[in-house]
Design an enzyme around this catalytic site. Structure first.
Site, PDB file in Angstrom:
ATOM      1  N   ASP A  14       0.828  -1.155   0.066  1.00  0.00           N
ATOM      2  CA  ASP A  14      -0.048   0.146  -0.024  1.00  0.00           C
ATOM      3  C   ASP A  14       0.864   1.153  -0.038  1.00  0.00           C
ATOM      4  O   ASP A  14       2.250   1.164  -0.268  1.00  0.00           O
ATOM      5  CB  ASP A  14      -1.014   0.002   1.293  1.00  0.00           C
ATOM      6  CG  ASP A  14      -0.390   0.258   2.378  1.00  0.00           C
ATOM      7  OD1 ASP A  14       0.987   0.338   2.616  1.00  0.00           O
ATOM      8  OD2 ASP A  14      -1.006   0.170   3.550  1.00  0.00           O
ATOM      9  N   CYS A  69       3.024  -3.390   4.249  1.00  0.00           N
ATOM     10  CA  CYS A  69       1.905  -2.266   4.350  1.00  0.00           C
ATOM     11  C   CYS A  69       2.757  -1.485   5.490  1.00  0.00           C
ATOM     12  O   CYS A  69       3.998  -1.732   5.926  1.00  0.00           O
ATOM     13  CB  CYS A  69       0.826  -2.686   4.950  1.00  0.00           C
ATOM     14  SG  CYS A  69       0.490  -3.786   6.268  1.00  0.00           S
ATOM     15  N   GLY A  70       2.007  -0.692   6.572  1.00  0.00           N
ATOM     16  CA  GLY A  70       2.949   0.020   7.421  1.00  0.00           C
ATOM     17  C   GLY A  70       3.237  -0.783   8.669  1.00  0.00           C
ATOM     18  O   GLY A  70       4.524  -0.627   9.053  1.00  0.00           O
ATOM     19  N   THR A  71       2.668  -1.861   8.826  1.00  0.00           N
ATOM     20  CA  THR A  71       3.096  -2.712   9.908  1.00  0.00           C
ATOM     21  C   THR A  71       3.129  -3.986   9.407  1.00  0.00           C
ATOM     22  O   THR A  71       3.760  -5.041  10.435  1.00  0.00           O
ATOM     23  CB  THR A  71       1.721  -2.732  11.028  1.00  0.00           C
ATOM     24  OG1 THR A  71       0.634  -3.286  10.352  1.00  0.00           O
ATOM     25  CG2 THR A  71       1.806  -1.404  11.412  1.00  0.00           C
ATOM     26  N   GLY A  72       2.742  -4.553   8.295  1.00  0.00           N
ATOM     27  CA  GLY A  72       2.564  -5.943   7.862  1.00  0.00           C
ATOM     28  C   GLY A  72       1.180  -6.550   8.314  1.00  0.00           C
ATOM     29  O   GLY A  72       0.850  -7.730   7.710  1.00  0.00           O
ATOM     30  N   ILE A  73       0.601  -5.942   9.385  1.00  0.00           N
ATOM     31  CA  ILE A  73      -0.461  -6.760  10.052  1.00  0.00           C
ATOM     32  C   ILE A  73      -1.637  -6.750   9.468  1.00  0.00           C
ATOM     33  O   ILE A  73      -2.312  -7.771   9.023  1.00  0.00           O
ATOM     34  CB  ILE A  73      -0.684  -5.855  11.525  1.00  0.00           C
ATOM     35  CG1 ILE A  73       0.317  -6.279  12.431  1.00  0.00           C
ATOM     36  CG2 ILE A  73      -1.997  -6.891  12.148  1.00  0.00           C
ATOM     37  CD1 ILE A  73       0.261  -5.402  13.631  1.00  0.00           C
ATOM     38  N   GLY A  74      -2.080  -5.657   8.622  1.00  0.00           N
ATOM     39  CA  GLY A  74      -3.140  -5.475   7.614  1.00  0.00           C
ATOM     40  C   GLY A  74      -3.166  -6.452   6.405  1.00  0.00           C
ATOM     41  O   GLY A  74      -4.163  -7.042   5.906  1.00  0.00           O
ATOM     42  N   ASN A 103       6.321 -23.554   9.292  1.00  0.00           N
ATOM     43  CA  ASN A 103       4.765 -22.952   8.970  1.00  0.00           C
ATOM     44  C   ASN A 103       4.552 -22.868   7.417  1.00  0.00           C
ATOM     45  O   ASN A 103       3.500 -22.615   7.000  1.00  0.00           O
ATOM     46  CB  ASN A 103       4.536 -21.559   9.419  1.00  0.00           C
ATOM     47  CG  ASN A 103       4.696 -21.385  10.838  1.00  0.00           C
ATOM     48  OD1 ASN A 103       5.732 -20.667  11.320  1.00  0.00           O
ATOM     49  ND2 ASN A 103       3.999 -22.212  11.828  1.00  0.00           N
TER      50      ASN A 103
HETATM   51  C1  RB5 Z   1      -1.791   2.683   6.418  1.00  0.00           C
HETATM   52  O1  RB5 Z   1      -1.673   3.967   6.995  1.00  0.00           O
HETATM   53  C2  RB5 Z   1      -1.547   1.641   7.281  1.00  0.00           C
HETATM   54  O2  RB5 Z   1      -2.821   1.521   8.034  1.00  0.00           O
HETATM   55  C3  RB5 Z   1      -1.531   0.372   6.585  1.00  0.00           C
HETATM   56  O3  RB5 Z   1      -0.060   0.603   5.769  1.00  0.00           O
HETATM   57  C4  RB5 Z   1      -1.016  -0.870   7.599  1.00  0.00           C
HETATM   58  O4  RB5 Z   1      -0.129  -0.740   8.504  1.00  0.00           O
HETATM   59  C5  RB5 Z   1      -2.386  -1.668   8.015  1.00  0.00           C
HETATM   60  O5  RB5 Z   1      -2.420  -2.495   8.733  1.00  0.00           O
END
Ligand code: RB5
Length: 139
Positions: A14, A69-74, A103
């Protein structure tokens, strides 16, 4: 992975990840990456980009893919909704190795705002070169 130059690895991010994505592609130039965007800092919805890579992995069109993404979590949450996708959000070299050995993770998720580029590149390198354990308890 063997035949690293012939295996295409889809990679997408993203708006938090284009810079890290570019650095990974440049640093690991013995692999062929398919850059599926996004390319700028205009805000986009990360599940849309997770889907681009996860669909390819889910449909077995590619063995593995990478999401940022920012955290990898999303990205990990979104990618893991696809059948057959085993997405791991990895922040250390040890976790990169174990996500493959234990895994059989087929999708690597990285957090561009949490993981320095040099570490992220090494995570990708280890993740791409570590085979899955054949131990029955991991099957
Ligand atoms: C975007 O601002 C951020 O929410 C996205 O990159 C991500 O970290 C979501 O998990």
């Amino acid at each position: 992975m063997s035949n690293s130059s012939t295996v295409h690895i889809p990679i997408a991010s993203d708006h938090a990840g284009p810079d890290l994505k570019t650095k990974i592609i440049a640093a690991l130039n013995d692999y062929t990456f398919d850059d599926l965007g996004t390319d700028g800092t205009d805000r986009v919805d990360y599940p849309d980009y997770a889907a681009k890579v996860a669909a390819l992995v889910s449909e077995r069109k590619v063995p593995r893919g990478i999401l940022i993404c920012g955290t990898g979590i999303g990205m990990a949450i979104a990618a893991n909704k696809f059948p057959g996708v085993r997405a791991a959000n990895v922040e250390s070299l040890e976790a990169a190795r174990l996500s493959r050995e234990n895994n059989d993770a087929n999708t690597l998720c990285l957090g561009a705002r949490l993981t320095p580029p040099e570490l992220a590149i090494e995570i990708v390198r280890i993740w791409l070169t570590t085979a899955t354990s054949k131990e029955p308890r991991h099957c």
